[in-house]
Design an enzyme around this catalytic site. Structure first.
Site, PDB file in Angstrom:
ATOM      1  N   GLY A  31       0.697  -1.351  -0.233  1.00  0.00           N
ATOM      2  CA  GLY A  31      -0.146   0.048  -0.219  1.00  0.00           C
ATOM      3  C   GLY A  31       0.789   1.347  -0.006  1.00  0.00           C
ATOM      4  O   GLY A  31       2.166   1.044  -0.319  1.00  0.00           O
ATOM      5  N   TYR A  32       0.256   2.361   0.423  1.00  0.00           N
ATOM      6  CA  TYR A  32       0.661   3.799   0.081  1.00  0.00           C
ATOM      7  C   TYR A  32       1.465   3.996  -1.327  1.00  0.00           C
ATOM      8  O   TYR A  32       2.422   3.979  -1.409  1.00  0.00           O
ATOM      9  CB  TYR A  32       1.857   4.178   1.114  1.00  0.00           C
ATOM     10  CG  TYR A  32       1.836   5.666   1.716  1.00  0.00           C
ATOM     11  CD1 TYR A  32       0.817   6.275   2.116  1.00  0.00           C
ATOM     12  CD2 TYR A  32       2.909   6.332   1.216  1.00  0.00           C
ATOM     13  CE1 TYR A  32       0.843   7.389   2.325  1.00  0.00           C
ATOM     14  CE2 TYR A  32       3.001   7.644   1.443  1.00  0.00           C
ATOM     15  CZ  TYR A  32       1.981   8.166   2.044  1.00  0.00           C
ATOM     16  OH  TYR A  32       1.994   9.662   2.347  1.00  0.00           O
ATOM     17  N   HIS A  34       2.524   4.558  -5.049  1.00  0.00           N
ATOM     18  CA  HIS A  34       3.034   5.523  -5.803  1.00  0.00           C
ATOM     19  C   HIS A  34       3.168   5.190  -7.384  1.00  0.00           C
ATOM     20  O   HIS A  34       2.838   4.076  -7.664  1.00  0.00           O
ATOM     21  CB  HIS A  34       4.304   6.052  -5.176  1.00  0.00           C
ATOM     22  CG  HIS A  34       5.313   4.820  -5.031  1.00  0.00           C
ATOM     23  ND1 HIS A  34       5.981   4.047  -5.810  1.00  0.00           N
ATOM     24  CD2 HIS A  34       5.735   4.498  -3.725  1.00  0.00           C
ATOM     25  CE1 HIS A  34       6.439   3.024  -5.580  1.00  0.00           C
ATOM     26  NE2 HIS A  34       6.442   3.279  -4.266  1.00  0.00           N
ATOM     27  N   GLU A  35       4.061   5.809  -7.907  1.00  0.00           N
ATOM     28  CA  GLU A  35       4.039   5.623  -9.598  1.00  0.00           C
ATOM     29  C   GLU A  35       4.640   4.321  -9.727  1.00  0.00           C
ATOM     30  O   GLU A  35       4.703   3.716 -10.997  1.00  0.00           O
ATOM     31  CB  GLU A  35       4.867   6.763 -10.247  1.00  0.00           C
ATOM     32  CG  GLU A  35       3.923   7.775 -10.496  1.00  0.00           C
ATOM     33  CD  GLU A  35       3.832   8.989  -9.315  1.00  0.00           C
ATOM     34  OE1 GLU A  35       4.417   8.509  -8.284  1.00  0.00           O
ATOM     35  OE2 GLU A  35       3.609  10.360  -9.580  1.00  0.00           O
ATOM     36  N   HIS A  37       4.348   1.345  -7.827  1.00  0.00           N
ATOM     37  CA  HIS A  37       3.292   0.326  -7.953  1.00  0.00           C
ATOM     38  C   HIS A  37       2.366   0.603  -9.247  1.00  0.00           C
ATOM     39  O   HIS A  37       1.979  -0.246  -9.641  1.00  0.00           O
ATOM     40  CB  HIS A  37       2.605   0.614  -6.639  1.00  0.00           C
ATOM     41  CG  HIS A  37       3.334   0.539  -5.356  1.00  0.00           C
ATOM     42  ND1 HIS A  37       3.519   1.804  -4.552  1.00  0.00           N
ATOM     43  CD2 HIS A  37       3.636  -0.202  -4.606  1.00  0.00           C
ATOM     44  CE1 HIS A  37       4.051   1.295  -3.508  1.00  0.00           C
ATOM     45  NE2 HIS A  37       4.114  -0.090  -3.671  1.00  0.00           N
ATOM     46  N   GLY A 147       8.853  -5.319  -8.748  1.00  0.00           N
ATOM     47  CA  GLY A 147       9.567  -4.265  -9.148  1.00  0.00           C
ATOM     48  C   GLY A 147      10.917  -4.862  -8.921  1.00  0.00           C
ATOM     49  O   GLY A 147      11.126  -5.461  -7.982  1.00  0.00           O
ATOM     50  N   LYS A 149      12.857  -2.507  -8.290  1.00  0.00           N
ATOM     51  CA  LYS A 149      13.378  -1.837  -7.113  1.00  0.00           C
ATOM     52  C   LYS A 149      13.902  -2.716  -5.897  1.00  0.00           C
ATOM     53  O   LYS A 149      14.799  -2.442  -5.247  1.00  0.00           O
ATOM     54  CB  LYS A 149      12.032  -0.702  -6.670  1.00  0.00           C
ATOM     55  CG  LYS A 149      12.271  -0.405  -5.201  1.00  0.00           C
ATOM     56  CD  LYS A 149      13.205   0.781  -5.347  1.00  0.00           C
ATOM     57  CE  LYS A 149      13.486   1.472  -3.924  1.00  0.00           C
ATOM     58  NZ  LYS A 149      12.542   0.992  -2.916  1.00  0.00           N
ATOM     59  N   GLN A 153      14.272  -9.406  -3.876  1.00  0.00           N
ATOM     60  CA  GLN A 153      12.974 -10.096  -3.568  1.00  0.00           C
ATOM     61  C   GLN A 153      12.446 -10.619  -4.744  1.00  0.00           C
ATOM     62  O   GLN A 153      12.056 -11.852  -4.980  1.00  0.00           O
ATOM     63  CB  GLN A 153      11.965  -8.962  -3.061  1.00  0.00           C
ATOM     64  CG  GLN A 153      10.205  -9.237  -3.307  1.00  0.00           C
ATOM     65  CD  GLN A 153       9.607  -8.182  -2.611  1.00  0.00           C
ATOM     66  OE1 GLN A 153       9.558  -8.146  -1.342  1.00  0.00           O
ATOM     67  NE2 GLN A 153       9.080  -7.357  -3.480  1.00  0.00           N
ATOM     68  N   LYS A 184      11.439   5.827  -6.312  1.00  0.00           N
ATOM     69  CA  LYS A 184      10.136   5.994  -5.481  1.00  0.00           C
ATOM     70  C   LYS A 184      10.205   4.948  -4.551  1.00  0.00           C
ATOM     71  O   LYS A 184      10.608   3.787  -5.073  1.00  0.00           O
ATOM     72  CB  LYS A 184       9.054   6.011  -6.667  1.00  0.00           C
ATOM     73  CG  LYS A 184       8.948   7.164  -7.535  1.00  0.00           C
ATOM     74  CD  LYS A 184       7.904   7.569  -7.877  1.00  0.00           C
ATOM     75  CE  LYS A 184       7.912   8.678  -8.876  1.00  0.00           C
ATOM     76  NZ  LYS A 184       7.190  10.014  -8.443  1.00  0.00           N
TER      77      LYS A 184
HETATM   78  P1  AMP Z   1       5.969  -2.450  -1.519  1.00  0.00           P
HETATM   79  O1  AMP Z   1       4.715  -1.885  -1.527  1.00  0.00           O
HETATM   80  O2  AMP Z   1       7.052  -1.479  -1.253  1.00  0.00           O
HETATM   81  O3  AMP Z   1       6.137  -3.778  -0.730  1.00  0.00           O
HETATM   82  O4  AMP Z   1       6.195  -3.028  -3.247  1.00  0.00           O
HETATM   83  C1  AMP Z   1       5.196  -3.281  -3.898  1.00  0.00           C
HETATM   84  C2  AMP Z   1       5.886  -3.710  -5.270  1.00  0.00           C
HETATM   85  O5  AMP Z   1       6.172  -2.348  -5.858  1.00  0.00           O
HETATM   86  C3  AMP Z   1       7.258  -4.624  -5.115  1.00  0.00           C
HETATM   87  O6  AMP Z   1       7.341  -5.619  -6.255  1.00  0.00           O
HETATM   88  C4  AMP Z   1       8.217  -3.500  -5.316  1.00  0.00           C
HETATM   89  O7  AMP Z   1       9.371  -3.813  -6.120  1.00  0.00           O
HETATM   90  C5  AMP Z   1       7.584  -2.478  -6.361  1.00  0.00           C
HETATM   91  N1  AMP Z   1       7.964  -1.214  -6.443  1.00  0.00           N
HETATM   92  C6  AMP Z   1       7.990  -0.230  -5.080  1.00  0.00           C
HETATM   93  N2  AMP Z   1       8.850   0.749  -5.576  1.00  0.00           N
HETATM   94  C7  AMP Z   1       8.844   0.722  -6.878  1.00  0.00           C
HETATM   95  C8  AMP Z   1       9.617   1.643  -7.997  1.00  0.00           C
HETATM   96  N3  AMP Z   1      10.273   2.648  -7.506  1.00  0.00           N
HETATM   97  N4  AMP Z   1       9.683   1.032  -9.221  1.00  0.00           N
HETATM   98  C9  AMP Z   1       9.077  -0.259  -9.306  1.00  0.00           C
HETATM   99  N5  AMP Z   1       8.480  -0.813  -8.630  1.00  0.00           N
HETATM  100  C10 AMP Z   1       8.420  -0.446  -7.558  1.00  0.00           C
END
Ligand code: AMP
Length: 282
Positions: A31-32, A34-35, A37, A147, A149, A153, A184
Site C-alpha cells: 500500500g501507500y 506511488h508511480e 506501484h 518491481g 526496485k 525480492q 520512488k
Molecule cells: P512495496 O509496497 O514497497 O512492498 O512494493 C510493492 C511492489 O512494488 C514490489 O514488487 C516493489 O518492488 C514494487 N515497487 C516499489 N517501488 C518501486 C519503484 N520505484 N519502481 C518499480 N517498482 C517498485
C-alpha cells in the site's frame, strides 16, 4: 473497482472471472501506492483481463525493531491509483485474516537470502515468501508483477516459484524514479527536507556504478570502492551495504563476467533506503 477484506470475497470474485474465461494478474503491495506501484498495475492491466492488487502491510516481514507501526497507510489514496491505472480489485485484509491465531507454517529460502538485505534483515524473506505464497494460493493468478526496485525480492520469488513448481509467470518491472533520480519508495515519506536532498546520493552512486561498467570496468572492488567513496561525501548517509552479486545466486562476485546485480542499502538518518541496477539493463 472493488475493495474487499476477506479471502472468501477474493476467491468468489476470482471464481466468477474464471468461469468467464478471464485471465488474472496479481500485484502484491504494502500500500501507500506511488508511480512505482502504478507501473506494475499498468503492466498487469495490459497483459491480463483482470488485475488484483493486494494492499497489506505484512507484519511477518518486519523485525521487531523495524517500522511496522509507523509504515504509511492510506487506502483512499491507494484506491484512486488502482482505479486510475486499471486495477479491478483491491484485497486489503486485516493481519488476522491472513494469520489466524494458530498460524504456524512458513515458506523459507536458503542461499539467495544469505546476502544483501537478507544479512541485515534475517527474517525478512521468510515473511515475504510466506505472504506471497499465501497470496498466490488465494488469487491463483496467471501472472504476478514485482518491481526491480526490490531486486533481491524479485530473484527470491523467481527462485521460489521454480523450486516449488508454482505455475505463475513472474514479471519483473523497471525501477520508477523521481525526476531527480531518487527511486520512488513508500518510505521516502519519512525523509525530512534536508534528508530528501541527501537521499539523492543513492541514485548518484548507482548511476556512477552503471557508468563505470558502461565504460568497460569489470573489477567489482574498484566499482564498489568508487560508489562507497561517493556515498561517504554525504554526511547524513550511513552505508549498510554496497555489493555486486551474481543475478541468480545473489552471491558476491569479483568480476563482471556474467549477468550481475549491483545493490546498495544506505541509511539516511533513520530511514533505510535501497537502490540497484542489473548489468543486463545498462
Ligand atoms: P512495496 O509496497 O514497497 O512492498 O512494493 C510493492 C511492489 O512494488 C514490489 O514488487 C516493489 O518492488 C514494487 N515497487 C516499489 N517501488 C518501486 C519503484 N520505484 N519502481 C518499480 N517498482 C517498485
Amino acid at each position: 473497482m472493488r475493495i474487499v477484506k476477506t479471502i472468501a470475497e477474493v476467491r468468489n470474485q476470482v471464481k466468477a472471472w474464471r468461469e468467464q474465461g478471464l485471465t488474472i494478474g496479481l500485484v502484491p503491495t504494502m500500500g501507500y501506492l506511488h508511480e512505482g506501484h502504478a507501473s506494475l498495475i499498468e503492466a498487469s492491466h495490459r497483459d491480463n483481463d483482470k488485475t488484483i492488487v493486494s494492499d497489506f502491510v505484512n507484519p511477518m516481514q518486519f523485525a521487531p525493531t523495524e517500522d511496522l507501526a509507523s509504515y504509511p497507510r492510506d487506502l483512499e489514496l491507494d484506491s484512486k491509483i488502482v482505479e486510475e491505472y486499471g486495477g479491478d480489485l483491491i484485497f486489503n485484509p486485516e493481519p488476522e485474516e491472513m494469520y489466524h491465531k494458530n498460524f504456524s507454517s512458513f515458506v523459507d529460502m536458503t542461499v539467495l537470502t544469505q546476502e544483501l538485505c537478507g544479512l541485515s534483515r534475517p527474517t525478512h524473506f521468510r515473511g515475504v515468501c510466506t505472504v506471497v505464497t499465501k497470496l498466490f494460493h488465494i488469487v491463483k493468478p496467471d501472472r504476478a508483477y514485482f518491481g526491480k526496485k526490490d531486486a533481491q525480492q524479485l530473484a527470491v520469488i523467481r527462485h521460489m516459484v521454480d523450486d516449488l513448481n508454482i505455475d505463475i509467470e513472474i514479471i519483473g518491472c523497471p525501477i520508477v524514479r523521481e525526476p531527480d533520480g531518487l527511486a520512488k519508495s513508500s518510505r521516502n515519506i519519512y525523509l525530512s527536507e534536508s534528508e530528501r536532498k541527501s537521499a539523492l546520493i543513492l541514485s548518484k552512486s548507482i548511476f556512477l556504478g552503471m557508468d563505470m561498467i558502461k565504460k568497460g570496468e569489470t573489477d567489482c572492488n574498484i566499482i564498489i570502492q568508487a560508489m562507497k567513496k561517493l556515498i561517504h561525501t554525504e554526511e547524513f548517509a550511513k552505508i549498510d551495504y554496497v555489493k555486486i552479486v551474481d543475478c541468480e545466486t545473489m552471491q558476491q562476485i569479483e568480476k563482471i563476467d556474467r549477468p550481475a546485480l549491483c545493490a546498495i542499502a544506505v541509511y539516511i538518518g533513520k530511514t533505510r533506503l535501497i537502490d540497484n541496477f542489473f548489468t543486463e539493463d545498462i
